[in-house]
Enzyme design. Structure first.
Site, PDB file in Angstrom:
ATOM      1  N   CYS A 156     -86.318  24.777  28.836  1.00 33.42           N
ATOM      2  CA  CYS A 156     -84.845  24.946  28.178  1.00 33.42           C
ATOM      3  C   CYS A 156     -84.047  25.706  29.227  1.00 33.42           C
ATOM      4  CB  CYS A 156     -85.056  25.974  26.850  1.00 33.42           C
ATOM      5  SG  CYS A 156     -85.778  24.677  25.604  1.00 33.42           S
ATOM      6  N   HIS A 170     -78.364  29.252  25.438  1.00 29.45           N
ATOM      7  CA  HIS A 170     -79.259  28.141  24.981  1.00 29.45           C
ATOM      8  C   HIS A 170     -79.070  27.863  23.472  1.00 29.45           C
ATOM      9  CE1 HIS A 170     -82.210  25.332  24.635  1.00 29.45           C
ATOM     10  NE2 HIS A 170     -83.145  26.314  24.297  1.00 29.45           N
ATOM     11  N   ASN A 188     -81.439  21.944  19.186  1.00 31.57           N
ATOM     12  CA  ASN A 188     -82.121  22.247  20.568  1.00 31.57           C
ATOM     13  C   ASN A 188     -82.312  21.048  21.556  1.00 31.57           C
ATOM     14  OD1 ASN A 188     -83.489  23.307  22.824  1.00 31.57           O
ATOM     15  ND2 ASN A 188     -84.913  24.574  21.794  1.00 31.57           N
TER      16      ASN A 188
HETATM   17  N1  ACO Z   1     -89.950  24.045   6.826  1.00 33.99           N
HETATM   18  C1  ACO Z   1     -90.311  24.748   5.909  1.00 33.99           C
HETATM   19  N2  ACO Z   1     -91.221  25.684   6.017  1.00 33.99           N
HETATM   20  C2  ACO Z   1     -91.592  25.936   7.326  1.00 33.99           C
HETATM   21  C3  ACO Z   1     -90.978  25.051   8.383  1.00 33.99           C
HETATM   22  C4  ACO Z   1     -90.281  24.104   7.972  1.00 33.99           C
HETATM   23  N3  ACO Z   1     -89.981  23.209   8.871  1.00 33.99           N
HETATM   24  N4  ACO Z   1     -91.677  25.609   9.702  1.00 33.99           N
HETATM   25  C5  ACO Z   1     -92.439  26.449   9.359  1.00 33.99           C
HETATM   26  N5  ACO Z   1     -92.698  26.815   8.265  1.00 33.99           N
HETATM   27  C6  ACO Z   1     -93.236  27.743   7.517  1.00 33.99           C
HETATM   28  C7  ACO Z   1     -94.223  28.185   8.112  1.00 33.99           C
HETATM   29  O1  ACO Z   1     -95.390  27.392   7.923  1.00 33.99           O
HETATM   30  C8  ACO Z   1     -94.571  29.743   7.526  1.00 33.99           C
HETATM   31  O2  ACO Z   1     -95.296  29.667   6.246  1.00 33.99           O
HETATM   32  P1  ACO Z   1     -96.204  30.845   5.984  1.00 33.99           P
HETATM   33  O3  ACO Z   1     -95.546  31.920   5.534  1.00 33.99           O
HETATM   34  O4  ACO Z   1     -96.613  30.517   4.624  1.00 33.99           O
HETATM   35  O5  ACO Z   1     -97.436  30.730   6.836  1.00 33.99           O
HETATM   36  C9  ACO Z   1     -93.115  30.266   7.172  1.00 33.99           C
HETATM   37  O6  ACO Z   1     -92.353  29.057   7.230  1.00 33.99           O
HETATM   38  C10 ACO Z   1     -92.532  31.104   8.352  1.00 33.99           C
HETATM   39  O7  ACO Z   1     -92.821  30.563   9.657  1.00 33.99           O
HETATM   40  P2  ACO Z   1     -92.469  31.310  10.997  1.00 33.99           P
HETATM   41  O8  ACO Z   1     -93.053  30.299  12.189  1.00 33.99           O
HETATM   42  O9  ACO Z   1     -92.934  32.695  11.053  1.00 33.99           O
HETATM   43  O10 ACO Z   1     -91.014  31.092  10.713  1.00 33.99           O
HETATM   44  P3  ACO Z   1     -89.859  31.701  11.817  1.00 33.99           P
HETATM   45  O11 ACO Z   1     -88.908  32.266  10.812  1.00 33.99           O
HETATM   46  O12 ACO Z   1     -90.478  32.389  13.073  1.00 33.99           O
HETATM   47  O13 ACO Z   1     -88.965  30.316  12.317  1.00 33.99           O
HETATM   48  C11 ACO Z   1     -88.801  28.928  14.229  1.00 33.99           C
HETATM   49  C12 ACO Z   1     -89.799  29.400  12.946  1.00 33.99           C
HETATM   50  C13 ACO Z   1     -87.347  28.351  13.774  1.00 33.99           C
HETATM   51  C14 ACO Z   1     -89.627  27.981  15.103  1.00 33.99           C
HETATM   52  C15 ACO Z   1     -88.499  30.220  15.251  1.00 33.99           C
HETATM   53  O14 ACO Z   1     -89.673  30.885  15.430  1.00 33.99           O
HETATM   54  C16 ACO Z   1     -87.971  29.960  16.389  1.00 33.99           C
HETATM   55  O15 ACO Z   1     -86.527  29.571  16.487  1.00 33.99           O
HETATM   56  N6  ACO Z   1     -88.578  30.405  17.322  1.00 33.99           N
HETATM   57  C17 ACO Z   1     -87.936  30.217  18.903  1.00 33.99           C
HETATM   58  C18 ACO Z   1     -87.861  28.962  19.384  1.00 33.99           C
HETATM   59  C19 ACO Z   1     -87.476  29.029  20.759  1.00 33.99           C
HETATM   60  O16 ACO Z   1     -86.549  30.075  21.084  1.00 33.99           O
HETATM   61  N7  ACO Z   1     -88.137  28.327  21.778  1.00 33.99           N
HETATM   62  C20 ACO Z   1     -87.722  28.683  23.279  1.00 33.99           C
HETATM   63  C21 ACO Z   1     -86.739  27.219  23.573  1.00 33.99           C
HETATM   64  S1  ACO Z   1     -87.578  26.043  23.402  1.00 33.99           S
HETATM   65  C22 ACO Z   1     -88.196  25.350  24.952  1.00 33.99           C
HETATM   66  O17 ACO Z   1     -88.299  26.036  26.070  1.00 33.99           O
HETATM   67  C23 ACO Z   1     -88.672  23.824  24.866  1.00 33.99           C
END
Ligand code: ACO
Length: 325
Positions: free
Chosen positions: A116, A249, A279
């Site tokens: 990214c 980003h 993204n």
């Molecule tokens: N729909 C419903 N529930 C979901 C979903 C979904 N799509 N995805 C995950 N959950 C659930 C999980 O299973 C978890 O359930 P549990 O509590 O029962 O275990 C709960 O939601 C919380 O999951 P987390 O992973 O802790 O959720 P979080 O608030 O961290 O959000 C996300 C997830 C959106 C992926 C976030 O962590 C994020 O944006 N991370 C960073 C992404 C990023 O910046 N990446 C770098 C760039 S990408 C690249 O380089 C290619």
């Protein structure tokens, strides 16, 4: 001898027609529109048509950027494509394919792989080539068809990503007022397993789909992006008030807001496209710059602060005075 500066003289972008909405995803995985909007800010993303490869998206964005630069295609003397979803697995480079589509037959072309953060890495490379006198007009493109590398049964990743491309022309100038002020890139490979697409020499039989340790990545992203922009502003004796547009980003609205709050940025300084494109990895920053260009918000001389973070882990930031018309 007069110093040569590198300058961003144009921007362009292309987004495929097909929209994948949150309600479409509700039918594919166990998720809801409410969860996706609340946790990410994303409402829809674009998906390339079956006959569109990454170089096709790159070509459309590049044609617009070259046209807006006022240059002829043959004036381009280097082509860089930042992508994690190239046309081919490693060979040939998508940049070479793109250069061929542009009709450039004797022009250096190579891909930049920094996930990214790829567009910032390409910008740093173009700046170095231009300032050293080794190139005069570098086409840099961030382009992704990451939908081809998604597991549409993994709700934690597939809801985040979309396809698209953005391009810019970086040219030589002797006018410091038109220059890219600074670019800063970095990586910490000890955290390589936070974001992966398998299938390379380490594990050729691995699945060619994106995996991500989302929550761990989130925390490091907020901290790293914030520290990175504080550092680049400080080393250029600039205050966040000097920034016309903060172009981060577009990974997650909550990450962007956390960094914006830490920098005490006003909402009108922060550029957001995450709601409509999701993204788009290396394409996200040039697509966002194009968005403010086409809506008339981006003016010649405006100071942009770019900031990216992703797989590697790799990150980068840049201070760019827009020199396009
Ligand atoms: N729909 C419903 N529930 C979901 C979903 C979904 N799509 N995805 C995950 N959950 C659930 C999980 O299973 C978890 O359930 P549990 O509590 O029962 O275990 C709960 O939601 C919380 O999951 P987390 O992973 O802790 O959720 P979080 O608030 O961290 O959000 C996300 C997830 C959106 C992926 C976030 O962590 C994020 O944006 N991370 C960073 C992404 C990023 O910046 N990446 C770098 C760039 S990408 C690249 O380089 C290619």
């Amino acid at each position: 001898m007069k110093k040569i500066y590198a300058s961003m003289i144009s921007i362009g972008a292309y987004a495929p027609e097909k929209r994948l909405t949150n309600s479409d995803l509700e039918k594919m995985v166990d998720t809801t529109d409410e969860w996706i909007v609340k946790r990410t800010g994303i409402k829809e993303r674009r998906i390339a048509a079956a006959n569109e490869a990454t170089s096709d998206l790159a070509f459309k964005a590049a044609e617009i950027a070259i046209e807006r630069s006022g240059l002829a295609k043959n004036d381009i003397d280097m082509v860089l494509v930042a992508t994690l979803s190239g046309d081919f697995l490693f060979m040939p480079s998508t940049a070479a394919v793109l250069a061929g589509k542009l009709g450039l037959k004797d022009t250096p072309a190579f891909d930049v792989l920094a996930a990214c953060s790829g567009f910032i890495y390409a910008l740093a490379t173009a700046k170095a080539y231009v300032e050293s006198g080794m190139a005069r007009n570098v086409l840099i493109v961030g382009a992704e068809v990451s939908s081809r590398f998604m597991d549409y049964s993994d709700r934690s990743v597939c809801i985040l990503f979309g396809d698209g491309a953005g391009a810019a022309v970086i040219s030589a100038t002797d006018d410091p007022a038109r220059a890219i002020v600074d670019v800063k890139i970095a990586a910490d490979g000890s955290l390589w397993d936070f974001l992966t697409i398998e299938g390379g020499s380490k594990n050729p039989d691995g699945k060619r789909v994106m995996t991500m340790k989302g929550n761990e990545t989130f925390k490091i992203a907020v901290r790293t992006l914030t520290n990175d922009v504080i550092e680049i502003l400080a080393r250029n004796n600039l205050d966040s008030n000097a920034i016309t547009h903060f172009v981060p980003h577009q990974a997650n609205l909550r990450i962007i807001q956390a960094v914006g709050d830490a920098l005490k940025l006003a909402p009108e300084q922060v550029v957001l496209t995450v709601d409509k494109f999701g993204n788009t990895s290396a394409a996200s920053i040039p697509m966002a710059i194009n968005e403010i260009y086409e809506s008339g918000r981006l003016k010649t001389g405006d100071l942009m602060l770019l900031d990216a973070f992703g797989g590697g882990l790799a990150w980068g930031s840049a201070l760019v005075r827009f020199a396009g018309k």
